[in-house]
Design a protein around this motif. Structure first.
Motif, mmCIF file in Angstrom:
data_model
loop_
_atom_site.group_PDB
_atom_site.id
_atom_site.type_symbol
_atom_site.label_atom_id
_atom_site.label_comp_id
_atom_site.label_asym_id
_atom_site.label_seq_id
_atom_site.Cartn_x
_atom_site.Cartn_y
_atom_site.Cartn_z
ATOM 1 N N ASN A 51 0.784 -1.064 -0.054
ATOM 2 C CA ASN A 51 -0.098 0.045 0.096
ATOM 3 C C ASN A 51 0.822 1.096 -0.079
ATOM 4 N N LEU A 52 1.914 1.337 0.623
ATOM 5 C CA LEU A 52 2.825 2.374 0.929
ATOM 6 C C LEU A 52 3.501 2.565 -0.362
ATOM 7 N N GLN A 53 4.037 1.538 -1.121
ATOM 8 C CA GLN A 53 4.660 1.785 -2.300
ATOM 9 C C GLN A 53 3.619 2.211 -3.438
ATOM 10 N N GLY A 105 1.033 3.918 -2.928
ATOM 11 C CA GLY A 105 0.342 5.313 -2.598
ATOM 12 C C GLY A 105 1.692 6.301 -3.051
ATOM 13 N N ILE A 106 2.839 6.113 -2.636
ATOM 14 C CA ILE A 106 4.298 7.133 -3.004
ATOM 15 C C ILE A 106 4.288 7.201 -4.616
ATOM 16 N N ARG A 107 4.166 5.895 -5.206
ATOM 17 C CA ARG A 107 4.153 5.919 -6.695
ATOM 18 C C ARG A 107 3.190 6.784 -7.377
ATOM 19 N N TYR A 108 2.103 6.658 -6.717
ATOM 20 C CA TYR A 108 0.849 7.669 -7.288
ATOM 21 C C TYR A 108 1.276 9.302 -7.061
ATOM 22 N N THR A 109 1.524 9.503 -5.728
ATOM 23 C CA THR A 109 1.851 10.904 -5.229
ATOM 24 C C THR A 109 2.956 11.171 -6.200
ATOM 25 N N VAL A 110 4.133 10.708 -6.072
ATOM 26 C CA VAL A 110 5.303 11.286 -6.795
ATOM 27 C C VAL A 110 4.661 11.364 -8.372
ATOM 28 N N GLY A 111 4.409 10.423 -9.049
ATOM 29 C CA GLY A 111 4.032 10.597 -10.227
ATOM 30 C C GLY A 111 2.933 11.727 -10.432
ATOM 31 N N SER A 157 13.854 3.767 -5.428
ATOM 32 C CA SER A 157 14.450 3.188 -4.102
ATOM 33 C C SER A 157 13.119 2.748 -3.238
ATOM 34 N N LEU A 158 12.026 3.371 -3.425
ATOM 35 C CA LEU A 158 11.063 2.971 -2.389
ATOM 36 C C LEU A 158 10.005 2.028 -2.924
ATOM 37 N N CYS A 159 9.779 2.149 -4.315
ATOM 38 C CA CYS A 159 8.784 1.639 -4.786
ATOM 39 C C CYS A 159 9.193 0.390 -5.967
ATOM 40 N N GLY A 160 10.499 0.132 -6.036
ATOM 41 C CA GLY A 160 10.991 -0.737 -7.215
ATOM 42 C C GLY A 160 10.414 -2.142 -7.016
ATOM 43 N N ASP A 161 11.133 -2.912 -7.637
ATOM 44 C CA ASP A 161 11.028 -4.305 -7.450
ATOM 45 C C ASP A 161 11.467 -4.958 -6.118
ATOM 46 N N ASP A 162 12.349 -4.458 -5.529
ATOM 47 C CA ASP A 162 12.812 -4.828 -4.258
ATOM 48 C C ASP A 162 11.795 -4.742 -3.178
ATOM 49 N N SER A 163 11.786 -5.538 -2.260
ATOM 50 C CA SER A 163 10.975 -5.210 -0.977
ATOM 51 C C SER A 163 11.726 -4.290 -0.021
ATOM 52 N N LEU A 164 10.928 -3.650 0.843
ATOM 53 C CA LEU A 164 11.461 -2.831 1.883
ATOM 54 C C LEU A 164 12.108 -3.685 2.932
ATOM 55 N N LEU A 214 13.364 0.378 5.850
ATOM 56 C CA LEU A 214 14.454 0.776 5.198
ATOM 57 C C LEU A 214 14.195 0.256 3.986
ATOM 58 N N SER A 215 14.500 1.218 2.860
ATOM 59 C CA SER A 215 14.799 0.781 1.478
ATOM 60 C C SER A 215 15.756 0.008 1.255
ATOM 61 N N GLN A 216 15.713 -0.939 0.304
ATOM 62 C CA GLN A 216 16.858 -1.988 -0.207
ATOM 63 C C GLN A 216 18.180 -1.295 -0.484
ATOM 64 N N ASP A 217 18.249 -0.220 -1.093
ATOM 65 C CA ASP A 217 19.415 0.445 -1.324
ATOM 66 C C ASP A 217 19.801 1.522 0.039
#
Length: 767
Positions: free
Chosen positions: A356-358, A360-366, A434-441, A456-459
């Motif tokens: 859900n967080l990913q 939402g962030i993807r929607y807002t930033v986009g 970093s926050l919403c890519g294919d990798d999990s938090l 924590l983001s994966q990177d």
């Protein structure tokens, strides 16, 4: 290729083309087609099939140098399956694509080294096995010709190491097993043991299931099966399917030295067959445990390494937190080496919350990114400055379908946080990846004192923290002044906020988040972390609770730090300005988070000045001239060169200047690691001096060294606590029992003064 002479399609023997090449074979009109033999003027010879002037099908090429190829071709390129013999005696048998080794194949080098595995664009890439001429082997993952990812190194003396690898060096979690029956579980940093670990002497009870991680994935096997090389690589396919499941760890890691053979990396030990007294091995079978046969001997030790140098070794009893033998390999590594973090996986309690967080962030930033950048206005901070959206799982006109649960999303002050990200040069695409890519938090397994959960983001560039409703209100209330403060002071040490969001789940449960910059996002390992408030009441950590991941407190700090005078002046000035801002907002309970990277003691290092200069890109002459005048021992300060340094995470503004470098902006050069941009609170070199005995935090070593070269990272955190009624009551109650000046809950003015005074003592002025 030039066309042949006119023909009726019959074999033309001894046909000489206009460019001097010779072709004997079938033609289709004016071009070679079918089977034929072609000789170029330089002596190169091809004997095989053609398709309208292109070498296509099976054929053999012989070069004047003596090299040859026998196999498939397509469109004039070596493409398919074939065997290449090099002029140096090397032999490759496997897949090709467009004249490059690609797919599965086996390479025997001129020095008798062998690689079996996947290739990509001419280099080992994917899963593979490398066998050196002396019998040493590596089985695991490769990237661009170097060991990268999970893998196992085995030496002819039986030593093996199961570890993560980076650019050919052990880097990350790992464990080694010695022939004596001893075992070490810990972490490596660029080929050197670094940080805390557990050492099990022969005969001790150690964790079971120390097996090689599953190196083979279904993708690897399916790729191998579909590569079209069943005949050529049947043995390699069997290796992929079986080998990782049958190996067991019995290892000691030797740092490899690169030796060029012209194509693939070859390694040799720096110091012969053994690096330490641990260097002997015995195999472990599946699930086997070595039992503790000597109950009255201490057989397990907690060790700490700094860049390969053992600086601390303490006995660890069976009743004092030693890993239980029933724990799996992954659990043991997680506890001992990886920190209190776990990747959020499907089925994890936070899995749907993360999705859900990913989303939402993807929607807002986009949504906000295409809006032209502008200065923030007063209405960008108000209650109307919100983005609200409903995300049904089946999707809607404005939202995509998703595999999570239905939720409502709210984003606070999007334009303000967009401008804050721009201030710190955070690209919108990088932020989303970093926050919403294919990798999990990754989730910190232990929540903070306030009950907040950290992700924590994966990177590891960003930290996400859950907020209480009261903290959210404080943040939104102070946001206009916070924005102005951050804009006015480039090098502020206050926490960097990049987004505030809320998720409302079915049933009305609300979860609030803030996205912050991770001040410890660095290539260097943080060996010590301190949370410093300047108060003394309750500001120590129990000895039995201390491990590698513990954040220590004020009374645990047994060092002061000497930094260059301009840096010290700038640091104290910025701390004072930040505290003045927090005082104006009636904020208390904030702290200075201090991270310390220790450099190995100089006299214990084995690297020469020449090797250091090669690794740091500095000429020997410049290095010698600098060392003659420099008082820094574990690192070098050189004039800043834009574009050559590794910058800190989320930093901006002017660089600090060093008096030793003629008050120029400088870069920090760490031999064997890299070149780092020095800014206030980021990549700051210093000298740590012990000022009192404290066994909780003492860095022990046989030579009783009391001074260390360190690199510091620091920032002011936890700035969302107001001096409200409850804090006034806490102050009154605790003052009846303790010194009112020693407790944390004091008025904002007193808190700021005490905080600055304490940090002035931590960073004393040098005379």
């Amino acid at each position: 290729m030039a066309t042949g002479e006119a023909s009726t399609g019959n074999i033309q023997r001894g046909s000489t083309l206009p460019n001097g090449d010779i072709y004997v074979g079938n033609f289709a009109g004016l071009v070679p087609h079918g089977f034929g033999k072609y000789m170029w003027t330089d002596g190169t010879l091809y004997y095989g099939e053609w398709d309208t002037s292109k070498m296509t099908g099976r054929g053999e090429i012989q070069w004047p140098s003596g090299a040859s190829y026998d196999g498939d071709l397509c469109g004039g390129f070596i493409d398919g399956t074939g065997t290449f013999k090099g002029v140096d005696g090397s032999l490759y048998k496997g897949s090709w694509r467009m004249n490059k080794k690609h797919g599965m194949g086996t390479m025997v080098y001129a020095n008798s080294d062998t690689y079996e595995g996947f290739w990509n664009e001419g280099l080992p890439d994917g899963f593979g096995k490398y066998t050196w001429a002396d019998g040493n082997t590596y089985i695991g993952r490769w990237k661009s010709g170097k060991m990268n990812g999970r893998g196992v190194m085995k030496w002819t003396n039986g030593d093996t190491l199961d570890c993560n690898w980076l650019n050919g060096l052990a880097h990350g979690k790992g464990f080694c097993k010695y022939s004596s029956g001893a075992c070490y579980i810990g972490t490596w940093d660029r080929g050197l043991k670094d940080g805390h670990g557990m050492f099990y002497q022969p005969g001790s009870k150690m964790p079971c299931n120390l097996e090689v991680s599953e190196c083979v994935t279904d993708h690897d096997v399916s790729s191998a099966s579909s590569s079209g090389n069943e005949n050529v690589n049947s043995g390699l396919l069997f290796l992929l399917q079986k080998l990782c499941n049958t190996w067991r760890i019995r290892s000691l890691f030797h740092r490899p030295r690169r030796i060029s053979n012209g194509t693939a990396p070859v390694f040799d030990d720096n110091s012969g067959n053994r690096l330490s007294e641990d260097s002997s091995t015995v195999p472990l079978t599946t699930g086997e445990c070595l039992q503790d046969n000597v109950a009255d001997k201490v057989l397990v030790y907690e060790r700490e390494y700094v860049q390969g140098v053992l600086i601390s070794e303490k006995p660890k009893g069976h009743d004092s937190g030693m890993p239980d033998s029933s724990k799996s390999h992954d659990q043991t590594l997680q506890k001992q080496a990886g920190g209190p973090m776990e990747t959020i996986y499907r089925g994890h309690r936070s899995y749907y919350l993360m999705l859900n967080l990913q989303l939402g962030i993807r929607y807002t930033v986009g949504k906000i990114t295409p809006v032209p950048l502008r200065e923030v206005r007063s209405n960008d901070f108000g209650p109307r400055a919100r983005i609200r959206m409903y995300f049904p799982s089946e999707g809607s006109q404005y939202t995509p379908p998703h595999c999570s649960v239905n939720f409502f999303w709210k984003d606070y002050c999007p334009m303000v946080f967009r401008n804050l990200r721009e201030m710190f040069h955070i690209d919108a695409a990088d932020y989303m990846m970093s926050l919403c890519g294919d990798d999990s938090l990754k989730e910190l397994s232990s929540p903070g004192k306030s009950g907040s959960i950290f992700y924590l983001s994966q990177d590891e560039r960003f930290v996400i923290k859950t907020l209480r409703k009261a903290e959210l209100k404080i943040l939104l209330k102070m946001l206009p002044k916070y924005y102005n403060h951050v804009r006015a002071y480039d090098n502020t040490l206050i926490t960097k906020f990049f987004g505030v969001h809320r998720i409302t789940l079915k049933g009305g449960r609300k979860v609030r988040f803030v996205v912050m910059g991770n001040m410890f996002c660095t290539e260097l390992r943080i060996h010590r972390k301190y949370d410093l408030k300047g108060s003394t009441q309750g500001r120590s950590t129990k000895k039995q609770n201390i491990n590698e991941n513990t954040t220590l407190k004020d009374l645990d700090l047994s060092y002061v730090f000497h930094v260059d005078k301009p840096w010290r002046d700038a640091l104290i000035r910025q701390i004072s300005l930040d505290c003045m801002f927090l005082e104006s907002q009636s904020i208390i309970d904030y702290s200075m988070l201090l991270g310390i990277h220790f450099r190995a003691p100089s006299h214990l290092k084995t690297s020469s000045s020449h090797q250091n200069s090669l690794e740091s890109g500095i000429s020997d002459t410049d290095l010698l001239q600098y060392e003659e005048k420099s008082s820094w021992k574990g690192f070098l300060l050189v004039a800043h060169e834009p574009g050559t340094t590794v910058g800190g995470s989320h930093i901006r503004g002017s660089m600090v200047r060093a008096s030793e470098a003629g008050y120029e902006e400088v870069d920090l050069v760490l031999p064997g690691t890299g070149r780092f941009r020095v800014q206030l609170g980021v990549n700051m070199p210093a000298r740590a001096l012990k000022v009192r005995e404290d066994m909780n935090t003492e860095l022990e070593n046989p030579d009783n060294i009391e001074e260390y070269d360190v690199v510091l990272y620091l920032g002011i955190i936890d700035i969302l606590q107001e001096y409200n009624v409850s804090k006034r009551v806490e102050h009154a109650v605790k003052s009846l029992k303790f010194d009112p000046l020693s407790i944390s809950a004091v008025d904002p003015s007193s808190y700021a003064k005490r905080f600055v005074k304490f940090l002035e003592s931590v960073f004393p002025e040098q005379y």
